[in-house]
Motif scaffolding. Structure first.
Motif, short mmCIF file in Angstrom:
data_model
loop_
_atom_site.label_atom_id
_atom_site.label_comp_id
_atom_site.label_asym_id
_atom_site.label_seq_id
_atom_site.Cartn_x
_atom_site.Cartn_y
_atom_site.Cartn_z
N SER A 200 -8.95 11.34 -7.18
CA SER A 200 -9.48 12.43 -8.57
C SER A 200 -7.96 12.92 -8.89
O SER A 200 -8.02 13.16 -9.99
CB SER A 200 -10.09 13.25 -7.86
N TYR A 201 -7.38 13.44 -8.17
CA TYR A 201 -6.11 14.41 -8.42
C TYR A 201 -4.57 13.70 -8.07
O TYR A 201 -3.59 13.95 -8.79
CB TYR A 201 -5.91 16.26 -8.02
N GLY A 202 -4.64 12.84 -7.53
CA GLY A 202 -3.21 12.11 -7.12
C GLY A 202 -2.59 11.03 -7.46
O GLY A 202 -3.06 10.45 -8.56
N SER A 203 -1.51 10.52 -7.16
CA SER A 203 -0.25 9.76 -8.33
C SER A 203 -0.78 8.26 -7.48
O SER A 203 -0.83 7.75 -8.62
CB SER A 203 0.86 10.46 -8.52
N ALA A 204 -1.40 8.33 -6.78
CA ALA A 204 -2.22 7.32 -6.21
C ALA A 204 -3.26 7.03 -5.47
O ALA A 204 -3.35 8.18 -4.89
CB ALA A 204 -1.15 6.59 -5.12
N PRO A 205 -4.00 6.32 -5.69
CA PRO A 205 -5.72 6.10 -4.39
C PRO A 205 -5.51 6.72 -3.30
O PRO A 205 -4.13 5.81 -2.99
CB PRO A 205 -6.35 4.69 -5.28
N CYS A 206 -6.52 6.70 -2.94
CA CYS A 206 -5.77 6.26 -1.49
C CYS A 206 -5.84 4.91 -0.55
O CYS A 206 -6.36 4.33 -1.32
CB CYS A 206 -7.43 7.32 -0.55
N PRO A 207 -5.08 4.85 0.31
CA PRO A 207 -5.74 3.29 1.24
C PRO A 207 -6.66 2.71 0.83
O PRO A 207 -5.97 0.83 0.52
CB PRO A 207 -4.54 3.89 2.37
N PRO A 208 -7.89 3.53 1.41
CA PRO A 208 -8.92 2.28 0.99
C PRO A 208 -9.35 1.49 -0.16
O PRO A 208 -9.38 0.68 -0.04
CB PRO A 208 -9.71 3.08 2.31
N ILE B 36 0.87 -1.31 0.38
CA ILE B 36 -0.13 0.04 0.59
C ILE B 36 0.94 1.32 -0.03
O ILE B 36 1.93 1.31 0.79
CB ILE B 36 -1.26 -0.25 1.46
N THR B 37 0.56 2.19 -1.28
CA THR B 37 1.46 3.54 -0.87
C THR B 37 1.04 4.25 0.17
O THR B 37 -0.30 4.70 -0.30
CB THR B 37 0.73 3.80 -2.99
N ALA B 38 1.59 5.13 1.07
CA ALA B 38 1.46 6.25 1.69
C ALA B 38 1.25 7.81 1.41
O ALA B 38 0.87 8.01 2.24
CB ALA B 38 1.97 5.88 3.28
N LYS B 39 1.65 7.42 0.00
CA LYS B 39 2.21 9.29 -0.56
C LYS B 39 1.54 9.17 -1.53
O LYS B 39 1.31 7.95 -1.84
CB LYS B 39 3.53 9.57 -0.05
N SER B 40 1.49 10.23 -2.15
CA SER B 40 0.96 10.25 -3.54
C SER B 40 1.14 12.27 -3.81
O SER B 40 0.66 12.62 -2.57
CB SER B 40 -0.62 10.16 -3.05
N VAL B 41 1.57 12.23 -4.95
CA VAL B 41 1.45 13.21 -5.65
C VAL B 41 0.40 14.35 -5.99
O VAL B 41 -0.20 13.53 -6.98
CB VAL B 41 2.47 13.81 -6.77
N ASP C 248 -15.47 8.95 -6.95
CA ASP C 248 -14.72 8.76 -6.95
C ASP C 248 -14.80 9.50 -4.76
O ASP C 248 -15.87 10.15 -4.95
CB ASP C 248 -13.53 9.85 -7.30
N CYS C 249 -14.09 8.86 -4.95
CA CYS C 249 -14.47 8.93 -3.16
C CYS C 249 -13.56 10.51 -2.90
O CYS C 249 -13.76 10.62 -0.67
CB CYS C 249 -13.99 7.78 -2.18
N CYS C 250 -12.23 10.50 -3.20
CA CYS C 250 -11.35 11.85 -2.23
C CYS C 250 -10.99 12.40 -3.21
O CYS C 250 -10.38 11.98 -4.88
CB CYS C 250 -10.32 11.14 -1.16
N VAL C 251 -10.28 13.35 -3.01
CA VAL C 251 -9.23 14.49 -3.89
C VAL C 251 -7.88 13.54 -4.08
O VAL C 251 -6.98 13.66 -6.00
CB VAL C 251 -8.62 15.64 -3.40
N PHE C 252 -7.18 11.80 -3.22
CA PHE C 252 -5.97 11.25 -3.81
C PHE C 252 -6.14 10.49 -5.08
O PHE C 252 -6.16 9.93 -5.62
CB PHE C 252 -5.77 10.49 -2.61
N ALA D 49 -3.93 6.80 6.11
CA ALA D 49 -4.16 5.41 6.35
C ALA D 49 -6.05 3.47 5.65
O ALA D 49 -6.04 3.28 5.40
CB ALA D 49 -3.70 4.07 7.11
N ASN D 50 -6.27 5.40 6.95
CA ASN D 50 -8.19 4.16 6.70
C ASN D 50 -9.00 5.53 6.67
O ASN D 50 -9.90 5.14 7.59
CB ASN D 50 -8.35 3.97 8.70
N ALA D 51 -8.83 6.63 6.08
CA ALA D 51 -9.89 7.75 5.99
C ALA D 51 -9.63 8.15 4.83
O ALA D 51 -8.42 7.93 3.80
CB ALA D 51 -9.56 8.87 6.50
N CYS D 52 -10.27 9.01 3.98
CA CYS D 52 -10.73 9.35 2.46
C CYS D 52 -10.14 10.82 2.45
O CYS D 52 -11.42 11.16 4.09
CB CYS D 52 -11.80 8.82 1.04
#
Length: 68
Positions: free
Chosen positions: A52-60, A3-8, A46-50, A24-27
């Motif tokens: 929609s606009y991130g290099s990786a989706p959120c952890p969930p 699981i990737t913890a960072k996103s651009v 999409d569930c969150c900004v990661f 780790a457990n929230a959008c």
């Protein structure tokens, strides 16, 4: 798969990009661009900004894709 913890996050208004730590457990529903000061919200479906606009989706979402 790990699981990737960072996103651009890249602002669609000005193109400014910044690496951010993801929970780790929230959008994350809102994000303010440091350059343009616009408030980013998730795109429809999409569930969150990661997601929609991130290099990786959120952890969930990563966990769901990995079958966790």
């Amino acid at each position: 798969m790990e699981i990737t913890a960072k996103s651009v996050i890249t602002c669609p208004e000005c193109g400014h990009a910044k690496e951010e730590q993801m929970a780790a457990n929230a959008c994350r529903f809102f994000y303010q661009c440091e350059n343009y000061y616009s408030i980013l919200k998730p795109k429809n479906g999409d569930c969150c900004v990661f997601c929609s606009y991130g290099s990786a989706p959120c952890p969930p979402v990563q966990q769901k894709r990995n079958g966790c």
